[in-house]
Structures are given as structure tokens and as C-alpha cells.
Design an enzyme around this catalytic site. Structure first.
Site, mmCIF file in Angstrom:
data_model
loop_
_atom_site.group_PDB
_atom_site.id
_atom_site.type_symbol
_atom_site.label_atom_id
_atom_site.label_comp_id
_atom_site.label_asym_id
_atom_site.label_seq_id
_atom_site.Cartn_x
_atom_site.Cartn_y
_atom_site.Cartn_z
ATOM 1 N N SER A 7 0.843 -1.196 0.000
ATOM 2 C CA SER A 7 0.000 0.000 0.000
ATOM 3 C C SER A 7 0.876 1.243 0.000
ATOM 4 C CB SER A 7 -0.895 0.010 1.235
ATOM 5 O OG SER A 7 -1.473 1.294 1.370
ATOM 6 N N HIS A 30 -1.209 -1.222 -4.235
ATOM 7 C CA HIS A 30 -2.494 -0.876 -3.608
ATOM 8 C C HIS A 30 -2.558 0.638 -3.397
ATOM 9 C CE1 HIS A 30 -6.027 -1.854 -1.081
ATOM 10 N NE2 HIS A 30 -5.600 -0.913 -0.252
ATOM 11 N N ASP A 32 -4.730 3.696 -1.991
ATOM 12 C CA ASP A 32 -5.827 4.043 -1.089
ATOM 13 C C ASP A 32 -6.356 5.441 -1.402
ATOM 14 O OD1 ASP A 32 -6.093 1.773 0.732
ATOM 15 O OD2 ASP A 32 -4.023 2.244 1.285
ATOM 16 N N MET A 34 -8.947 8.226 -0.460
ATOM 17 C CA MET A 34 -9.791 8.634 0.683
ATOM 18 C C MET A 34 -10.286 10.055 0.457
ATOM 19 S SD MET A 34 -7.541 7.255 3.873
ATOM 20 C CE MET A 34 -6.673 5.688 3.849
ATOM 21 N N HIS A 63 -8.286 1.131 -4.034
ATOM 22 C CA HIS A 63 -9.226 0.904 -2.923
ATOM 23 C C HIS A 63 -9.907 2.239 -2.632
ATOM 24 C CE1 HIS A 63 -9.617 -0.129 1.682
ATOM 25 N NE2 HIS A 63 -10.787 -0.040 1.075
ATOM 26 N N MET A 65 -12.071 4.502 -0.696
ATOM 27 C CA MET A 65 -12.747 4.759 0.583
ATOM 28 C C MET A 65 -13.416 6.118 0.455
ATOM 29 S SD MET A 65 -9.732 3.230 2.950
ATOM 30 C CE MET A 65 -8.591 3.350 1.576
ATOM 31 N N MET A 134 -11.850 -5.830 5.428
ATOM 32 C CA MET A 134 -10.974 -4.907 6.164
ATOM 33 C C MET A 134 -10.648 -5.509 7.529
ATOM 34 S SD MET A 134 -10.248 -2.333 4.247
ATOM 35 C CE MET A 134 -9.335 -1.444 5.507
ATOM 36 N N GLY A 139 -9.001 4.066 6.949
ATOM 37 C CA GLY A 139 -8.671 5.479 7.152
ATOM 38 C C GLY A 139 -7.195 5.759 7.345
ATOM 39 N N GLY A 141 -2.974 4.016 7.843
ATOM 40 C CA GLY A 141 -2.029 2.912 7.877
ATOM 41 C C GLY A 141 -1.506 2.732 9.295
ATOM 42 N N GLY A 142 -0.834 1.626 9.519
ATOM 43 C CA GLY A 142 -0.137 1.406 10.780
ATOM 44 C C GLY A 142 -1.011 1.061 11.967
ATOM 45 N N ASP A 172 -6.848 -6.358 4.327
ATOM 46 C CA ASP A 172 -6.170 -5.053 4.325
ATOM 47 C C ASP A 172 -6.250 -4.460 5.724
ATOM 48 O OD1 ASP A 172 -5.188 -2.523 3.768
ATOM 49 O OD2 ASP A 172 -6.892 -1.913 2.510
ATOM 50 N N SER A 195 2.647 -0.492 6.081
ATOM 51 C CA SER A 195 3.803 -0.257 6.957
ATOM 52 C C SER A 195 4.760 -1.450 6.991
ATOM 53 C CB SER A 195 3.335 0.125 8.365
ATOM 54 O OG SER A 195 2.269 -0.680 8.786
HETATM 55 C C1 DX5 Z 1 -6.309 1.655 5.577
HETATM 56 C C2 DX5 Z 1 -5.888 1.321 4.181
HETATM 57 C C3 DX5 Z 1 -4.781 0.348 4.108
HETATM 58 C C4 DX5 Z 1 -3.497 0.792 4.769
HETATM 59 C C5 DX5 Z 1 -2.898 -0.429 5.388
HETATM 60 O O1 DX5 Z 1 -7.547 2.256 5.573
HETATM 61 O O2 DX5 Z 1 -6.978 0.795 3.446
HETATM 62 O O3 DX5 Z 1 -4.537 -0.064 2.771
HETATM 63 O O4 DX5 Z 1 -2.559 1.352 3.896
HETATM 64 O O5 DX5 Z 1 -1.781 -0.058 6.107
HETATM 65 P P1 DX5 Z 1 -1.066 -1.072 7.091
HETATM 66 O O6 DX5 Z 1 -0.616 -2.247 6.292
HETATM 67 O O7 DX5 Z 1 0.073 -0.279 7.645
HETATM 68 O O8 DX5 Z 1 -2.072 -1.467 8.152
HETATM 69 ZN ZN ZN Z 2 -6.504 -0.121 1.479
#
Ligand code: DX5
Ligand code: ZN
Length: 227
Positions: A7, A30, A32, A34, A63, A65, A134, A139, A141-142, A172, A195
Site C-alpha cells: 500500500s 495498492h 488508497d 480517501m 481501494h 474509501m 478490512m 482510514g 495505515g499502521g 487489508d 507499513s
Molecule cells: C487503511 C488502508 C490500508 C493501509 C494499510 O484504511 O486501506 O490499505 O494502507 O496499512 P497497514 O498495512 O500499515 O495497516
Molecule cells: Zn486499502
């Protein structure tokens, strides 16, 4: 065959072409998207997807969102995405939307937030190329992996197999060396990792290591013999 989709949410947005190069060997990138309405964060949109599609050979897994995916998702196919995922919680007409994404030439995928059950959507599965479960609240990462999603992954795999479908099952959120095996055992076969890949010293090596872990775990899983 396990697929690993890094991602770019965890990458450096000012160096996206190099960050794609850094994960050479990944199955998909990937992306994201948003909109600060469906989720409390804002990332990128169609023009950046268009540029990124030109800058890398790795296919893009977008993806979305966002609110109103019925209106916006087709534009991501036109921008060059090979797979477009909309959230069922936001879609007005998920079947029509999946058909439109496919008709425009991309893989159609439907995402479920942690509190959304899969069962009401059983009849929609043949319309899809992938389901995204999910494993964090979308929303950011990490975040920490939600173990309580494992039964939903298992039930989704059972539904896919019951109908003899070949759609992919993506997870994800919080996917890392410490969690990917449980996801693979439960039936996931496409793994998004932000991450865990971009936070690693060698992102391309992190992709290979995650894939190897997932494949070993899946080989021992009860559902594996059906594939
Ligand atoms: C979160 C995203 C993910 C995110 C995952 O809403 O959809 O794709 O980047 O990040 P990690 O792998 O760090 O949880
Ligand atoms: Zn995602």
C-alpha cells in the site's frame, strides 16, 4: 498462489514512481483513495492514479474509501486501474457498479468495513472478482490487526468455495509477518501491506518474505486442497 499488494499509503507521496520501483516483484500496487467523508482522512484522486499508471508496470489496485463510488469508480478504470474496489456501505447499486467496472475492463471488487457482515452479500459474489475484508477500520495505515475479523475471513472463504467461485479474497490492515499466516490459514489469498513493506529496510525483500509466509501457511490450510 498468494499475492502481495504493497500500500502506497505508507510510501513517500512525493516519490511515487521510485516507491513503486522499490517494490518490484509485487503483484499489485495498492492505492488508497480517501475523500475525508467516507473516512476521516484525505489522500489522492484520479489525476495521481493516471500519472502513477504511466510511471509503473505494476498493475494498480485502487481501494476507494469514498462516498458515491457509483459516480467515481468508473473514472479510476479510465485512469488505468486494473482493479477497482468500492465499499458496499457507500455504494447505491453495487451490482450495477460491479458490472460497469467489469464492462470498462477492470476487475471489480467490493470491500466490507469490520462491522459489515458478508452474509447479506452472498448472492452478489458471482458479480465480483475480489472481496476485501478490512482487518482495521479504514482510514489510516499502521493500525493494529483486528483478530476478530478472522471468522469473517473464514466464512467468506466458505461462501466462495460453496458457490465454486474463483474470486480473490483480500485482507487489508495490520497485515505483517506476525499476522499474515493467520489470514492465509483463514482463507485470504491477496494481502495488502503498507507499513510492513514500506517500513522495512528492503521493501522488495519484505514482499518476497510475506509471500513465502502466506504460501506456507495456506498450503497447510483445510481449504487449500480445493484450489
Ligand atoms: C487503511 C488502508 C490500508 C493501509 C494499510 O484504511 O486501506 O490499505 O494502507 O496499512 P497497514 O498495512 O500499515 O495497516
Ligand atoms: Zn486499502
Amino acid at each position: 498462489m498468494a499475492q502481495i499488494n504493497p500500500s502506497i499509503l505508507s510510501a513517500d507521496f512525493a516519490r511515487l514512481a521510485q516507491e513503486a520501483e522499490a517494490v518490484r516483484g509485487a503483484d499489485w500496487l495498492h492505492v488508497d483513495v480517501m475523500d475525508n467523508h467516507f473516512v476521516p482522512n484525505l489522500t489522492l484522486g484520479v489525476p495521481i492514479v493516471e500519472s502513477l499508471a504511466r510511471a509503473t508496470d505494476i498493475p494498480l489496485d485502487c481501494h476507494l474509501m469514498i462516498e458515491q463510488p457509483d459516480r467515481w469508480a468508473p473514472q479510476y478504470v479510465e485512469a488505468g486501474a486494473g482493479s477497482v474496489t468500492f465499499h458496499v456501505e457507500a455504494a447505491a447499486a453495487p451490482v450495477r457498479l460491479a458490472r460497469e467496472i467489469r464492462a470498462k475492463g477492470a476487475r471489480a471488487s467490493m470491500a466490507l468495513k469490520p462491522a459489515t457482515p458478508i452474509e447479506p452479500y452472498e448472492d452478489l459474489l458471482p458479480e465480483l472478482d475480489m472481496v476485501l475484508i478490512m482487518t482495521v477500520e479504514p482510514g489510516f495505515g499502521g493500525q493494529a490487526f483486528l483478530d476478530i475479523m478472522l471468522p469473517k475471513i473464514r466464512r467468506t472463504r466458505e461462501l466462495i468455495d460453496k458457490h465454486g467461485l474463483s474470486l480473490w479474497l483480500q485482507v487489508d490492515g495490520g497485515v505483517a509477518p506476525s499476522t499474515i499466516e493467520r489470514c492465509a490459514e483463514a482463507g485470504a489469498d491477496v494481502f495488502v501491506a503498507g507499513s510492513a513493506v514500506y517500513g522495512a529496510g528492503d521493501p522488495a525483500e519484505a514482499v518476497r518474505a510475506l509471500r513465502a509466509q502466506a504460501e506456507t501457511a495456506a498450503a497447510g490450510a483445510p481449504w487449500a486442497c480445493k484450489h
